[in-house]
Scaffold this active site. Structure first.
Site, mmCIF file in Angstrom:
data_model
loop_
_atom_site.group_PDB
_atom_site.id
_atom_site.type_symbol
_atom_site.label_atom_id
_atom_site.label_comp_id
_atom_site.label_asym_id
_atom_site.label_seq_id
_atom_site.Cartn_x
_atom_site.Cartn_y
_atom_site.Cartn_z
ATOM 1 C CB SER A 184 -0.938 -0.041 1.233
ATOM 2 O OG SER A 184 -0.213 -0.174 2.346
ATOM 3 C CG HIS A 212 -3.949 -1.401 -1.680
ATOM 4 N ND1 HIS A 212 -4.874 -0.295 -2.108
ATOM 5 C CD2 HIS A 212 -3.890 -1.241 -0.289
ATOM 6 C CE1 HIS A 212 -5.003 0.524 -0.879
ATOM 7 N NE2 HIS A 212 -4.291 -0.137 0.154
ATOM 8 C CE LYS A 243 -7.625 -0.687 1.320
ATOM 9 N NZ LYS A 243 -6.551 -1.328 2.093
HETATM 10 C C1 LIG Z 1 -7.007 -1.659 3.460
HETATM 11 C C2 LIG Z 1 -6.190 -3.054 3.497
HETATM 12 C C3 LIG Z 1 -6.938 -3.667 4.722
HETATM 13 C C4 LIG Z 1 -8.236 -3.454 5.514
HETATM 14 O O1 LIG Z 1 -9.136 -3.441 4.941
HETATM 15 P P1 LIG Z 1 -10.564 -2.940 5.256
HETATM 16 O O2 LIG Z 1 -11.699 -3.499 4.391
HETATM 17 O O3 LIG Z 1 -10.813 -1.599 5.029
HETATM 18 O O4 LIG Z 1 -10.794 -3.258 6.584
HETATM 19 C C5 LIG Z 1 -6.344 -5.006 4.951
HETATM 20 N N1 LIG Z 1 -4.995 -5.365 4.274
HETATM 21 C C6 LIG Z 1 -4.584 -4.290 3.286
HETATM 22 C C7 LIG Z 1 -3.270 -4.953 2.917
HETATM 23 C C8 LIG Z 1 -5.138 -3.266 3.200
HETATM 24 O O5 LIG Z 1 -4.525 -2.513 2.454
#
Ligand SMILES: *Cc1c(COP(=O)(O)O)cnc(C)c1O
Length: 398
Positions: A184, A212, A243
């Site tokens: 990320s 992502h 996302k």
């Molecule tokens: C955003 C993210 C999460 C969390 O996901 P949510 O659905 O927002 O709780 C978990 N793992 C990674 C790698 C992320 O980038």
């Protein structure tokens, strides 16, 4: 006597202020859009994870409204009591079909999904081998287990092999390699094909967190395993519905046995209420959309916007690091400078989040940009012009 709570909280806040890490929340007015009103100012939004613009898609909104009329606004219980509605099972079946895996379990969020799957499968006598830059929710998920843990250098397959070599002398029951699919902060992609080879050679199991990559990479957005054509060769895929999918939730795509085990042992599944039916219906509509021609067109548009914007930034002389995805960092060095860059961009009409130590290395402070399929080329060109002006003013580019 122990200290009063207010004193404990205030002293920690003071520490954050001294180290320059104290921040206030930015407030969004109205919908999550490519151009949004943030803190009362209309700016080009380069900070959302809404990769495909689905947070405001008419089909998804209609599905949510219809589900409220049909099923109400809440599920009323945890999955294991009476909170498993037909619609929850429908989404899981749809996701399993979409991911080409035997089973899927949906959880309240991606964050929760990691803890939900790691808890049941790991115990004393097991080992987790984790990429150094894995997401906080993987780290926390592992911490809740009794498994031993080792870390390999970020995306460094020789280092992973070194750690696996060490396991030979030990008598672990299960060895699990865990990685983010897309990282990320830098927007680089995990090297799954090599991880599969190493896992096979050393008898390890594999898990990827595709938060992502869900809706971004692979055929119709199926994720990194699909991107590398490794269907059937990977053990656990965690995805998010929060996302690119535009709603909220997380899921674990896995073998049937893992799903059954989670039904008995995954603590967020047992002890936290399931999604409201409107969320579930939204996600069903989103997966239908992803599988359609419109979905693939949105993904193609996301990637053409990504190429356009990334190229624009590099042409201007910015350092975009090792990104291969719509997450494009603009690395400026010192953390304070990154924060200042982000503030000036905001004043000039672009919102790109500043990120500093300890989230990234001290000398790798950056603003992070994420384009979406919903940005027009005119908006991205305007954003590039703003990056150019502010970058020149601050002496970041020539
Ligand atoms: C955003 C993210 C999460 C969390 O996901 P949510 O659905 O927002 O709780 C978990 N793992 C990674 C790698 C992320 O980038």
């Amino acid at each position: 006597m122990p200290e009063p709570l207010s004193k404990v909280a205030e002293s920690q806040l003071a520490e954050l202020r001294t180290s320059g890490l104290y921040r206030t929340l930015r407030i969004l007015t109205g919908e999550q859009l490519p151009r949004s009103v943030i803190d009362g100012k209309s700016v080009i939004n380069l900070s959302s994870n809404n990769y495909l613009g689905l947070t405001t898609h008419p089909k998804l909104k209609a599905a949510a409204k219809e589900a409220i009329d049909r099923y109400g606004v809440g599920s009323g219980a945890v999955r294991t009591i009476i909170g498993t509605m037909e619609i929850h099972e429908e989404l899981e079946a749809k996701l399993a079909h979409f991911k080409h895996t035997p089973a899927v379990v949906v959880l309240q969020s991606g964050f929760t999904a990691n803890a939900a799957v790691l808890g049941p499968i790991l115990d004393d006598g097991d080992l987790v081998i984790s990429d150094a830059l894995n997401h906080a929710s993987i780290i926390d998920g592992v911490r809740l287990t009794k498994a031993a843990r080792k870390v390999y250098k970020h995306n460094d397959m020789d280092d992973l092999e070194r750690v696996l070599e060490e396991t030979k002398a030990q008598n672990y029951r299960l060895v699990l390699i865990v990685t983010d699919g897309v990282f990320s902060m830098d927007g680089d992609i995990a090297l799954l094909p090599r991880i599969v080879e190493l896992a096979q050679a050393y008898g390890a199991a594999t898990m990827v967190d595709d938060a992502h990559a869900s809706g971004v990479l692979g055929d119709h957005g199926r994720g990194t395993v699909s991107h590398y054509k490794l269907d059937g060769q990977w053990d656990i895929q965690v995805g998010t519905l929060s996302k690119a999918i535009g709603s909220v939730g997380g899921y674990v795509a896995c073998a049937d046995s893992v799903r059954r085990l989670m039904e008995h042992r995954a603590r967020p599944f047992l002890f936290s209420t399931s999604h409201p039916p409107s969320v579930t219906a939204t996600c069903i509509a989103a997966i239908d959309l992803l599988e359609s021609d419109e979905g693939q067109q949105l993904i193609d548009r996301l990637w053409s916007n990504t190429r356009f914007f990334k190229q624009g930034l590099t042409d201007l002389g910015f350092n975009t690091g090792i990104s291969e995805t719509p997450i494009t960092p603009v690395i400026v060095g010192e953390g304070a400078r990154a924060m200042q860059f982000s503030d000036r961009l905001f004043q000039a009409g672009v919102f790109a989040q500043g990120i500093a130590f300890p989230t990234v290395a001290r000398d790798k402070g950056r603003v992070r940009t994420i384009v979406s399929a919903a940005h027009t080329e005119a908006e991205l060109s305007e954003a590039l012009t703003i990056f150019e002006h502010v970058g020149r003013e601050m002496g970041l580019i020539g």
